[in-house]
Scaffold this motif. Structure first.
Motif, PDB file in Angstrom:
ATOM      1  N   LEU A   1       0.852  -1.194   0.000  1.00 10.94           N
ATOM      2  CA  LEU A   1       0.000   0.000   0.000  1.00 10.94           C
ATOM      3  C   LEU A   1       0.883   1.237   0.000  1.00 10.94           C
ATOM      4  O   LEU A   1       1.718   1.431   0.868  1.00 10.94           O
ATOM      5  CB  LEU A   1      -0.894  -0.021   1.241  1.00 10.94           C
ATOM      6  N   ASN A   2       0.725   2.046  -1.018  1.00 10.48           N
ATOM      7  CA  ASN A   2       1.518   3.257  -1.112  1.00 10.48           C
ATOM      8  C   ASN A   2       0.698   4.495  -0.769  1.00 10.48           C
ATOM      9  O   ASN A   2      -0.246   4.822  -1.459  1.00 10.48           O
ATOM     10  CB  ASN A   2       2.059   3.408  -2.536  1.00 10.48           C
ATOM     11  N   LEU A   3       1.090   5.155   0.271  1.00  4.14           N
ATOM     12  CA  LEU A   3       0.357   6.340   0.693  1.00  4.14           C
ATOM     13  C   LEU A   3       1.175   7.580   0.359  1.00  4.14           C
ATOM     14  O   LEU A   3       2.347   7.665   0.685  1.00  4.14           O
ATOM     15  CB  LEU A   3       0.083   6.287   2.200  1.00  4.14           C
ATOM     16  N   GLN A   4       0.553   8.505  -0.289  1.00  2.00           N
ATOM     17  CA  GLN A   4       1.244   9.725  -0.690  1.00  2.00           C
ATOM     18  C   GLN A   4       0.732  10.914   0.107  1.00  2.00           C
ATOM     19  O   GLN A   4      -0.461  11.161   0.166  1.00  2.00           O
ATOM     20  CB  GLN A   4       0.978  10.010  -2.178  1.00  2.00           C
ATOM     21  N   THR A   5       1.671  11.615   0.701  1.00  2.00           N
ATOM     22  CA  THR A   5       1.302  12.782   1.486  1.00  2.00           C
ATOM     23  C   THR A   5       2.149  13.970   1.049  1.00  2.00           C
ATOM     24  O   THR A   5       3.277  13.806   0.626  1.00  2.00           O
ATOM     25  CB  THR A   5       1.564  12.530   2.981  1.00  2.00           C
ATOM     26  N   ILE A   6       1.603  15.124   1.177  1.00  2.00           N
ATOM     27  CA  ILE A   6       2.353  16.313   0.800  1.00  2.00           C
ATOM     28  C   ILE A   6       2.274  17.353   1.911  1.00  2.00           C
ATOM     29  O   ILE A   6       1.242  17.534   2.544  1.00  2.00           O
ATOM     30  CB  ILE A   6       1.842  16.863  -0.559  1.00  2.00           C
ATOM     31  N   LEU A   7       3.394  17.969   2.187  1.00  3.39           N
ATOM     32  CA  LEU A   7       3.477  18.990   3.224  1.00  3.39           C
ATOM     33  C   LEU A   7       3.502  20.358   2.559  1.00  3.39           C
ATOM     34  O   LEU A   7       4.369  20.613   1.724  1.00  3.39           O
ATOM     35  CB  LEU A   7       4.791  18.842   3.974  1.00  3.39           C
ATOM     36  N   VAL A   8       2.587  21.200   2.919  1.00  4.60           N
ATOM     37  CA  VAL A   8       2.612  22.541   2.338  1.00  4.60           C
ATOM     38  C   VAL A   8       2.545  23.611   3.424  1.00  4.60           C
ATOM     39  O   VAL A   8       2.161  23.343   4.560  1.00  4.60           O
ATOM     40  CB  VAL A   8       1.448  22.767   1.330  1.00  4.60           C
ATOM     41  N   GLY A   9       2.912  24.792   3.065  1.00  8.54           N
ATOM     42  CA  GLY A   9       2.901  25.898   4.011  1.00  8.54           C
ATOM     43  C   GLY A   9       3.954  26.918   3.621  1.00  8.54           C
ATOM     44  O   GLY A   9       4.815  26.631   2.791  1.00  8.54           O
ATOM     45  N   ASP A  10       3.883  28.070   4.223  1.00  6.27           N
ATOM     46  CA  ASP A  10       4.842  29.125   3.908  1.00  6.27           C
ATOM     47  C   ASP A  10       6.272  28.674   4.180  1.00  6.27           C
ATOM     48  O   ASP A  10       6.513  27.786   4.986  1.00  6.27           O
ATOM     49  CB  ASP A  10       4.556  30.372   4.763  1.00  6.27           C
ATOM     50  N   SER A  11       7.183  29.334   3.530  1.00  5.12           N
ATOM     51  CA  SER A  11       8.598  29.076   3.732  1.00  5.12           C
ATOM     52  C   SER A  11       8.967  29.458   5.171  1.00  5.12           C
ATOM     53  O   SER A  11       8.571  30.512   5.646  1.00  5.12           O
ATOM     54  CB  SER A  11       9.389  29.936   2.744  1.00  5.12           C
ATOM     55  N   GLY A  12       9.662  28.574   5.859  1.00  5.53           N
ATOM     56  CA  GLY A  12      10.129  28.880   7.205  1.00  5.53           C
ATOM     57  C   GLY A  12       9.238  28.413   8.330  1.00  5.53           C
ATOM     58  O   GLY A  12       9.560  28.596   9.507  1.00  5.53           O
ATOM     59  N   VAL A  13       8.106  27.800   8.021  1.00  2.32           N
ATOM     60  CA  VAL A  13       7.206  27.354   9.089  1.00  2.32           C
ATOM     61  C   VAL A  13       7.692  26.060   9.747  1.00  2.32           C
ATOM     62  O   VAL A  13       7.245  25.695  10.825  1.00  2.32           O
ATOM     63  CB  VAL A  13       5.743  27.148   8.602  1.00  2.32           C
ATOM     64  N   GLY A  14       8.601  25.366   9.075  1.00  3.58           N
ATOM     65  CA  GLY A  14       9.185  24.160   9.668  1.00  3.58           C
ATOM     66  C   GLY A  14       8.806  22.850   9.012  1.00  3.58           C
ATOM     67  O   GLY A  14       8.889  21.789   9.625  1.00  3.58           O
ATOM     68  N   LYS A  15       8.433  22.892   7.757  1.00  2.00           N
ATOM     69  CA  LYS A  15       8.029  21.673   7.052  1.00  2.00           C
ATOM     70  C   LYS A  15       9.173  20.664   6.967  1.00  2.00           C
ATOM     71  O   LYS A  15       9.011  19.492   7.314  1.00  2.00           O
ATOM     72  CB  LYS A  15       7.545  22.013   5.627  1.00  2.00           C
ATOM     73  N   THR A  16      10.324  21.142   6.524  1.00  2.00           N
ATOM     74  CA  THR A  16      11.479  20.247   6.393  1.00  2.00           C
ATOM     75  C   THR A  16      11.913  19.735   7.759  1.00  2.00           C
ATOM     76  O   THR A  16      12.222  18.556   7.921  1.00  2.00           O
ATOM     77  CB  THR A  16      12.645  20.981   5.678  1.00  2.00           C
ATOM     78  N   SER A  17      11.895  20.605   8.747  1.00  4.60           N
ATOM     79  CA  SER A  17      12.270  20.194  10.108  1.00  4.60           C
ATOM     80  C   SER A  17      11.325  19.125  10.652  1.00  4.60           C
ATOM     81  O   SER A  17      11.754  18.196  11.336  1.00  4.60           O
ATOM     82  CB  SER A  17      12.253  21.406  11.046  1.00  4.60           C
ATOM     83  N   LEU A  18      10.050  19.252  10.352  1.00  2.00           N
ATOM     84  CA  LEU A  18       9.065  18.256  10.790  1.00  2.00           C
ATOM     85  C   LEU A  18       9.356  16.909  10.150  1.00  2.00           C
ATOM     86  O   LEU A  18       9.313  15.865  10.809  1.00  2.00           O
ATOM     87  CB  LEU A  18       7.644  18.705  10.415  1.00  2.00           C
ATOM     88  N   LEU A  19       9.691  16.963   8.892  1.00  2.00           N
ATOM     89  CA  LEU A  19       9.964  15.740   8.146  1.00  2.00           C
ATOM     90  C   LEU A  19      11.231  15.063   8.663  1.00  2.00           C
ATOM     91  O   LEU A  19      11.274  13.844   8.841  1.00  2.00           O
ATOM     92  CB  LEU A  19      10.094  16.075   6.660  1.00  2.00           C
TER      93      LEU A  19
END
Ligand code: GDP
Ligand code: MG
Length: 166
Positions: A1-19
């Motif tokens: 089962l392949n689940l695809q998720t996408i993280l969006v939001g303004d630059s600097g909110v911490g998306k990469t850090s969360l990942l």
């Protein structure tokens, strides 16, 4: 089962850090690198949600900048899950609107209020995040990529919901 998720939001909110926190269990504070275009990580889970191992969660990390917007739009179409990262500096409902515009109709959405460790300094307070989430009928969660609070929980909640629907 392949689940695809996408993280969006303004630059600097911490998306990469969360990942990174979700993927590696650590917070990389110094090496602030702006995501260029799009990046992704895959998490294969063996135990948490089902047995035997039967799903992989692929999370796309996006860049918030306007110039990458068209790239991001293409990914919405394939994503079943969507984590919308609330900006910690300015209240932006634009991302939620965009998700509803571009994503699949039955997409799973969750709104995250990141940087909960510095809640006192945040311009967007928790109540505002909750209010926005309520308005759009999506769940809301406060996270901190720094301390790790709720990070695992948020990603796994999305995975669980996606798996449930699959
Ligand atoms: P992105 O542009 O959304 O990918 O944001 P980044 O992950 O690159 O983070 C932007 C900045 O915010 C970096 O300096 C991070 O160290 C910092 N940051 C990210 N998440 C948190 C958090 O939960 N708490 C705190 N205090 N800082 C964070
Ligand atoms: Mg980034």
């Amino acid at each position: 089962l392949n689940l695809q998720t996408i993280l969006v939001g303004d630059s600097g909110v911490g998306k990469t850090s969360l990942l990174v926190q979700f993927d590696q269990g650590k917070f990389i504070s110094e090496s602030f690198t702006s995501t260029v275009g799009i990046d992704f990580r895959v998490r294969n889970d063996t135990s948490d949600l089902c047995e035997p191992s039967c799903y992989s969660l692929c999370i796309w990390d996006t860049a918030g900048q306007e110039r990458f917007r068209s790239v991001t739009h293409a990914y919405y179409r394939d994503a079943q899950g969507n984590l919308c990262c609330l900006c910690s500096t300015s209240p932006r409902r634009a991302w939620l609107t965009e998700i509803f515009d571009y994503a699949q109709k039955d997409v799973v959405i969750m709104l995250l209020g990141n940087k909960s460790d510095m809640a006192a300094e945040r311009v967007v307070k928790m109540e505002e995040g909750e209010k926005l989430a309520k308005e759009y009928g999506v769940p809301f969660m406060e996270t901190s990529a720094k301390t790790g609070v709720n990070v695992e929980l948020a990603f796994l909640a999305i995975a669980k919901e996606l798996k449930h629907r699959a």
